[in-house]
Design a protein around this motif. Structure first.
Motif, PDB file in Angstrom:
ATOM      1  N   ARG A   1      -4.824  24.598 -18.996  1.00 51.71           N
ATOM      2  CA  ARG A   1      -3.927  24.201 -18.197  1.00 51.71           C
ATOM      3  C   ARG A   1      -4.388  23.928 -17.024  1.00 51.71           C
ATOM      4  NH1 ARG A   1       0.186  28.759 -20.765  1.00 51.71           N
ATOM      5  NH2 ARG A   1       1.027  27.449 -22.607  1.00 51.71           N
ATOM      6  N   SER A   2      -5.143  24.945 -16.423  1.00 55.24           N
ATOM      7  CA  SER A   2      -5.827  24.665 -15.121  1.00 55.24           C
ATOM      8  C   SER A   2      -6.396  23.455 -14.830  1.00 55.24           C
ATOM      9  CB  SER A   2      -6.493  26.005 -14.523  1.00 55.24           C
ATOM     10  OG  SER A   2      -5.932  26.941 -14.798  1.00 55.24           O
ATOM     11  N   ILE A   3      -7.186  23.374 -15.783  1.00 57.46           N
ATOM     12  CA  ILE A   3      -8.264  21.885 -15.640  1.00 57.46           C
ATOM     13  C   ILE A   3      -6.928  20.902 -15.965  1.00 57.46           C
ATOM     14  CG2 ILE A   3      -9.750  20.581 -16.833  1.00 57.46           C
ATOM     15  CD1 ILE A   3     -11.228  23.187 -17.828  1.00 57.46           C
ATOM     16  N   ALA A   4      -6.351  20.821 -16.831  1.00 57.48           N
ATOM     17  CA  ALA A   4      -5.217  19.753 -17.198  1.00 57.48           C
ATOM     18  C   ALA A   4      -4.308  19.445 -15.577  1.00 57.48           C
ATOM     19  CB  ALA A   4      -4.204  20.000 -18.249  1.00 57.48           C
ATOM     20  N   LEU A   5      -4.034  20.580 -15.196  1.00 60.54           N
ATOM     21  CA  LEU A   5      -3.146  20.512 -13.874  1.00 60.54           C
ATOM     22  C   LEU A   5      -4.075  19.786 -12.937  1.00 60.54           C
ATOM     23  CD1 LEU A   5      -0.746  20.993 -12.032  1.00 60.54           C
ATOM     24  CD2 LEU A   5      -1.631  23.245 -11.719  1.00 60.54           C
ATOM     25  N   SER A   6      -5.448  20.188 -12.750  1.00 58.60           N
ATOM     26  CA  SER A   6      -5.977  19.581 -11.617  1.00 58.60           C
ATOM     27  C   SER A   6      -6.132  17.934 -11.884  1.00 58.60           C
ATOM     28  CB  SER A   6      -7.551  20.529 -11.679  1.00 58.60           C
ATOM     29  OG  SER A   6      -8.315  19.782 -10.878  1.00 58.60           O
ATOM     30  N   GLU A   7      -6.623  17.631 -13.356  1.00 54.16           N
ATOM     31  CA  GLU A   7      -7.021  16.267 -13.435  1.00 54.16           C
ATOM     32  C   GLU A   7      -5.694  15.758 -13.290  1.00 54.16           C
ATOM     33  OE1 GLU A   7      -8.348  16.155 -17.144  1.00 54.16           O
ATOM     34  OE2 GLU A   7     -10.227  16.931 -16.956  1.00 54.16           O
ATOM     35  N   ALA A   8      -4.340  15.960 -13.559  1.00 55.92           N
ATOM     36  CA  ALA A   8      -3.266  15.390 -13.440  1.00 55.92           C
ATOM     37  C   ALA A   8      -2.837  15.253 -12.190  1.00 55.92           C
ATOM     38  CB  ALA A   8      -1.944  16.209 -13.878  1.00 55.92           C
ATOM     39  N   LEU A   9      -2.887  16.194 -10.864  1.00 57.10           N
ATOM     40  CA  LEU A   9      -2.799  16.101  -9.710  1.00 57.10           C
ATOM     41  C   LEU A   9      -3.619  14.932  -8.870  1.00 57.10           C
ATOM     42  CD1 LEU A   9      -2.673  19.998  -8.613  1.00 57.10           C
ATOM     43  CD2 LEU A   9      -0.427  18.384  -8.724  1.00 57.10           C
TER      44      LEU A   9
ATOM     45  N   GLU B   1      -4.878  12.378 -10.344  1.00 60.76           N
ATOM     46  CA  GLU B   1      -4.721  11.102 -11.095  1.00 60.76           C
ATOM     47  C   GLU B   1      -3.180  10.567 -11.047  1.00 60.76           C
ATOM     48  OE1 GLU B   1      -6.954   9.203 -12.111  1.00 60.76           O
ATOM     49  OE2 GLU B   1      -8.449  10.588 -11.856  1.00 60.76           O
ATOM     50  N   ASP B   2      -2.242  11.410 -11.382  1.00 61.87           N
ATOM     51  CA  ASP B   2      -0.750  10.929 -11.631  1.00 61.87           C
ATOM     52  C   ASP B   2       0.162  11.177 -10.745  1.00 61.87           C
ATOM     53  OD1 ASP B   2      -1.823   9.591 -13.886  1.00 61.87           O
ATOM     54  OD2 ASP B   2      -1.646  11.465 -15.069  1.00 61.87           O
ATOM     55  N   ALA B   3      -0.108  12.376  -9.745  1.00 60.81           N
ATOM     56  CA  ALA B   3       0.781  13.402  -9.066  1.00 60.81           C
ATOM     57  C   ALA B   3       1.573  11.890  -8.279  1.00 60.81           C
ATOM     58  CB  ALA B   3       0.031  14.168  -8.249  1.00 60.81           C
ATOM     59  N   SER B   4       2.937  12.332  -7.984  1.00 61.97           N
ATOM     60  CA  SER B   4       3.830  11.240  -7.199  1.00 61.97           C
ATOM     61  C   SER B   4       4.017  11.709  -5.661  1.00 61.97           C
ATOM     62  CB  SER B   4       4.989  11.193  -7.679  1.00 61.97           C
ATOM     63  OG  SER B   4       5.737  12.585  -7.887  1.00 61.97           O
ATOM     64  N   TRP B   5       2.962  12.637  -5.418  1.00 61.45           N
ATOM     65  CA  TRP B   5       2.697  13.103  -3.756  1.00 61.45           C
ATOM     66  C   TRP B   5       1.214  13.141  -3.496  1.00 61.45           C
ATOM     67  CZ3 TRP B   5       4.824  16.210  -7.788  1.00 61.45           C
ATOM     68  CH2 TRP B   5       4.129  17.289  -8.048  1.00 61.45           C
ATOM     69  N   GLY B   6       0.853  13.243  -2.333  1.00 62.09           N
ATOM     70  CA  GLY B   6      -0.511  13.179  -2.090  1.00 62.09           C
ATOM     71  C   GLY B   6      -1.297  14.413  -2.035  1.00 62.09           C
ATOM     72  N   VAL B   7      -2.409  14.640  -2.822  1.00 64.19           N
ATOM     73  CA  VAL B   7      -3.251  15.694  -2.819  1.00 64.19           C
ATOM     74  C   VAL B   7      -4.648  15.696  -2.193  1.00 64.19           C
ATOM     75  CG1 VAL B   7      -4.040  17.593  -4.444  1.00 64.19           C
ATOM     76  CG2 VAL B   7      -2.004  16.228  -4.931  1.00 64.19           C
ATOM     77  N   VAL B   8      -4.949  16.185  -1.258  1.00 63.23           N
ATOM     78  CA  VAL B   8      -6.353  16.166  -0.564  1.00 63.23           C
ATOM     79  C   VAL B   8      -6.855  17.640  -0.567  1.00 63.23           C
ATOM     80  CG1 VAL B   8      -7.593  15.405   1.521  1.00 63.23           C
ATOM     81  CG2 VAL B   8      -5.381  14.273   0.806  1.00 63.23           C
TER      82      VAL B   8
ATOM     83  N   VAL C   1     -12.017  15.567  -1.962  1.00 62.07           N
ATOM     84  CA  VAL C   1     -11.479  14.846  -2.931  1.00 62.07           C
ATOM     85  C   VAL C   1     -10.015  14.254  -2.429  1.00 62.07           C
ATOM     86  CG1 VAL C   1     -10.859  15.084  -5.438  1.00 62.07           C
ATOM     87  CG2 VAL C   1     -12.586  16.665  -4.452  1.00 62.07           C
ATOM     88  N   VAL C   2      -9.812  13.190  -2.832  1.00 59.30           N
ATOM     89  CA  VAL C   2      -8.545  12.728  -2.656  1.00 59.30           C
ATOM     90  C   VAL C   2      -7.729  11.795  -3.963  1.00 59.30           C
ATOM     91  CG1 VAL C   2      -7.352  10.749  -1.085  1.00 59.30           C
ATOM     92  CG2 VAL C   2      -9.377  12.027  -0.344  1.00 59.30           C
ATOM     93  N   ASN C   3      -6.589  12.063  -4.064  1.00 56.10           N
ATOM     94  CA  ASN C   3      -5.751  11.388  -5.141  1.00 56.10           C
ATOM     95  C   ASN C   3      -5.469  10.083  -4.865  1.00 56.10           C
ATOM     96  OD1 ASN C   3      -3.538  11.947  -4.010  1.00 56.10           O
ATOM     97  ND2 ASN C   3      -2.423  12.566  -5.573  1.00 56.10           N
ATOM     98  N   ALA C   4      -4.946   9.286  -5.910  1.00 50.67           N
ATOM     99  CA  ALA C   4      -4.522   7.702  -5.529  1.00 50.67           C
ATOM    100  C   ALA C   4      -3.590   7.575  -4.661  1.00 50.67           C
ATOM    101  CB  ALA C   4      -4.391   7.279  -7.090  1.00 50.67           C
ATOM    102  N   HIS C   5      -2.654   8.854  -4.696  1.00 48.15           N
ATOM    103  CA  HIS C   5      -1.356   8.733  -4.043  1.00 48.15           C
ATOM    104  C   HIS C   5      -1.680   8.816  -2.432  1.00 48.15           C
ATOM    105  CE1 HIS C   5       2.936   8.880  -3.364  1.00 48.15           C
ATOM    106  NE2 HIS C   5       2.970   9.687  -2.403  1.00 48.15           N
TER     107      HIS C   5
END
Length: 476
Positions: free
Chosen positions: A159-167, A169-176, A186-190
Motif C-alpha cells: 500500500r505504501s508503494i502504491a500510494l507513493s506511485e499514485a501520488l 502519477e495521478d494525484a490532483s494536487w502537487g507533490v514535491v 522528485v516532482v509529480n506531473a501536477h
C-alpha cells in the motif's frame, strides 16, 4: 542467532567442500570458512524478512531472528526439524505446505504462496512466502530457501508503494520531494504543470529559479519542517510563478511532512514532502466577498452619519471620509464652477472648484474650502476634466516611471506629490453634472481596478446628492 545442524552456526547450503591442506598440514580454509559462516549468520540475522532454508530432504537448515520474532520458535528449536509438520504448521496442512515449498526446487525463478503458520504459543499467523531453489556447485537443486513475512505487513508495504506511485502519477494536487538542500528531488506531473516547467527540468534547481515571488516564505517553511517537524495545519502561501506567458500570481495551500530514513537508528532527515493545491480562485472569491461586505458596511455607516449633519456640504465630506478607509490614501472633491450643468448646456470648457480635500500630512477629517470660487488650474486633458466630459469614471496611472518623474506627474495634476494611481468618478444628481470626486493611491498600493470604480461610483452618488442639496439650500 541463526543456527545450523553443525556447531550451532549458520551453514551454507550445498555439498560440503573438501578441506584444503595449507602449510604444515593445517587446514588453510578453516579460518576463512569460520569467518564466512559468521558473516552469513550476521547477514541473515540482520534481514528485515524472516528466512528459513531446507536441504534437499526437507530438513530445516537456517532460521533467522525475524523468523523467531514472528513465530516464537528459536533457531535451536527449528534447525534440524523435518519440515513444518506438527510444530509450525497444523498436521492437516503440513503435506500441502511442504509440497508447495519444496516444489520450488524444480520450478524456475521464485514462487509466491500464502498460508497459515503456527506460533510457539499456539496462535496462527497468515504469511506470504517467496521460495526459490538453492543450487549446488554442479548446478543441481540442493535445497530451498524461503523468505516470509506477515501478510498485513506485506500489504502495508504494498500500500505504501502504491500510494507513493499514485501520488507521483495521478494525484490532483502537487507533490514535491525536497532534499535537505531545499532543492526538488522528485516532482509529480501536477506540480510540474503548476510550476510551468517539465518534471525533469525542475529537479535539483533552486526554488528561486522556479518562483519569482514567495520563495523566502516557502524556504522558511521547509527549513522549519526539517528542524521541527510538520506544522499542525496547512499554510497558504502566495507566489508568483514564471511561465512562458509571463508571471502569474497564485495562492497555494501547502502541507509539509518531514521525511526520515527508516533504516537509521536515529531519525536522519532526508528532506521534506511538500504537498500543495492551487486555491487562488477560492481565495480571491473570499477576499472579494470580504471586501464587498466591508464596503457595504462603510456605505451604511456613512449614510447614517451623514444623516445627522445639518450642513449638506459636511455630509458630503462624511461620505468621503468613510469611503477613504482601506480604499485610497487621498481624496478630493471638485464641483462645477457656477453650479451644476445639464448635458449639452455648457457653453465652453467646464471649470472645477475644489471644495473638499483630505489632509496630505497627518490623518484627519476632510477639509472644506472653495469659498472664493477660484477654479483649479487643471490642464487640458486632465483626468477630472475627462471624467466630466464623458460623464463616467476615468482611471490614471503614473506607470513605471522613476520616483522623481512620478512626483512631477502628480504635482502637475494638482494632486499630492506621493500619488501614483488615480480614479475620478463623476458626481451626477437630477440629471446634471455636479462635479468630480478623485481618489488617489500611493506607490505602496495597487492600481485601481474595475471593482474599485464601481465602489467609487456608489460613493459619488451620495456625495453628488449632498452637494446638490447644499447648492439648492444656498449653503455652497
Amino acid at each position: 542467532m541463526s543456527a545450523s545442524r553443525r556447531s550451532g552456526t549458520t551453514d551454507e547450503l550445498g555439498p560440503d567442500e573438501p578441506e584444503r591442506e595449507g602449510p604444515g598440514g593445517s587446514s588453510a580454509g578453516s579460518e576463512g570458512s569460520a569467518g564466512g559462516s559468521d558473516l552469513l549468520a550476521a547477514l541473515l540475522d540482520g534481514m528485515d524478512a524472516a528466512l528459513c532454508a531446507f536441504d534437499g530432504d526437507g530438513v530445516v537448515t537456517h532460521w533467522n531472528r525475524e523468523a523467531e520474532r514472528i513465530l516464537g520458535w528459536t533457531a535451536a528449536e527449528a534447525v534440524g526439524r523435518h519440515g513444518f509438520a506438527g510444530w509450525a504448521v497444523r498436521e492437516a496442512d503440513a503435506e500441502e505446505v511442504e509440497g508447495r515449498l519444496m516444489s520450488a526446487m524444480q520450478a524456475p525463478g521464485r514462487q509466491v504462496h500464502e498460508f497459515a503458520l503456527l506460533t510457539k504459543d499456539g496462535g496462527r499467523v497468515l504469511v506470504r512466502t517467496q521460495s526459490a531453489a538453492v543450487r549446488g556447485p554442479d548446478g543441481k537443486p540442493a535445497g530451498v530457501y524461503c523468505a516470509f513475512s506477515e501478510v498485513h505487513a506485506q500489504i502495508d508495504l504494498e500500500r505504501s508503494i502504491a500510494l507513493s506511485e499514485a501520488l507521483f502519477e495521478d494525484a490532483s494536487w502537487g507533490v514535491v520531494l525536497v532534499d535537505a538542500d531545499l532543492r526538488p528531488a522528485v516532482v509529480n506531473a501536477h506540480a510540474a504543470r503548476a510550476l510551468g516547467i517539465g518534471r525533469t527540468s525542475v529537479l535539483g534547481r533552486p526554488l528561486g529559479e522556479l518562483l519569482a515571488q514567495g520563495v523566502e516564505e516557502l524556504e522558511s517553511a521547509l527549513t522549519h519542517v526539517l528542524a521541527e517537524g510538520a506544522p499542525p495545519a496547512p499554510a497558504e502561501i502566495w507566489v508568483r510563478v514564471r511561465t512562458p506567458e509571463g508571471e502569474r500570481r497564485r495562492c497555494w495551500r501547502c502541507g509539509f511532512v518531514r521525511l526520515a530514513s527508516p533504516l537509521a537508528e536515529e531519525p536522519v532527515p532526508l528532506g521534506v514532502g511538500w504537498l500543495f493545491q492551487d486555491v487562488t480562485e477560492g481565495k480571491q472569491a473570499e477576499q472579494e466577498a470580504a471586501l464587498l461586505r466591508f464596503r457595504v458596511n462603510q456605505l451604511h455607516r456613512a449614510a447614517r452619519a451623514a444623516a445627522e449633519c445639518e450642513d449638506p456640504a459636511e455630509a458630503a465630506t462624511v461620505h468621503l471620509d468613510f469611503a477613504l478607509a482601506g480604499f485610497a490614501d487621498h481624496a478630493l472633491i471638485d464641483r462645477v464652477a457656477g453650479g451644476a450643468v445639464a448635458d449639452g448646456e455648457a457653453a465652453g470648457p467646464v471649470r472645477l472648484v475644489r471644495v473638499a480635500v483630505t489632509p496630505s500630512g497627518a490623518p484627519g477629517p476632510s477639509l472644506l474650502g472653495g469659498e472664493a470660487g477660484l477654479p483649479v488650474r487643471y490642464v487640458e486633458g486632465h483626468p477630472a476634466l475627462q471624467c466630466v466630459a464623458r460623464s463616467g469614471s476615468v482611471r490614471a496611472d503614473a506607470g513605471s516611471m522613476p520616483a522623481e518623474q512620478a512626483r512631477q506627474w502628480a504635482v502637475g495634476r494638482q494632486w499630492p506629490a506621493d500619488a501614483v494611481h488615480a480614479l475620478c468618478a463623476v458626481l451626477r444628481s437630477r440629471g446634471r453634472t455636479v462635479g468630480v470626486v478623485t481618489f488617489l493611491r500611493g506607490a505602496g498600493r495597487s492600481a485601481f481596478e474595475r471593482s474599485d470604480a464601481v465602489y467609487a461610483e456608489d460613493v459619488a452618488v451620495r456625495i453628488a446628492s449632498a452637494l446638490d442639496l447644499a447648492e439648492a439650500l444656498g449653503s455652497r
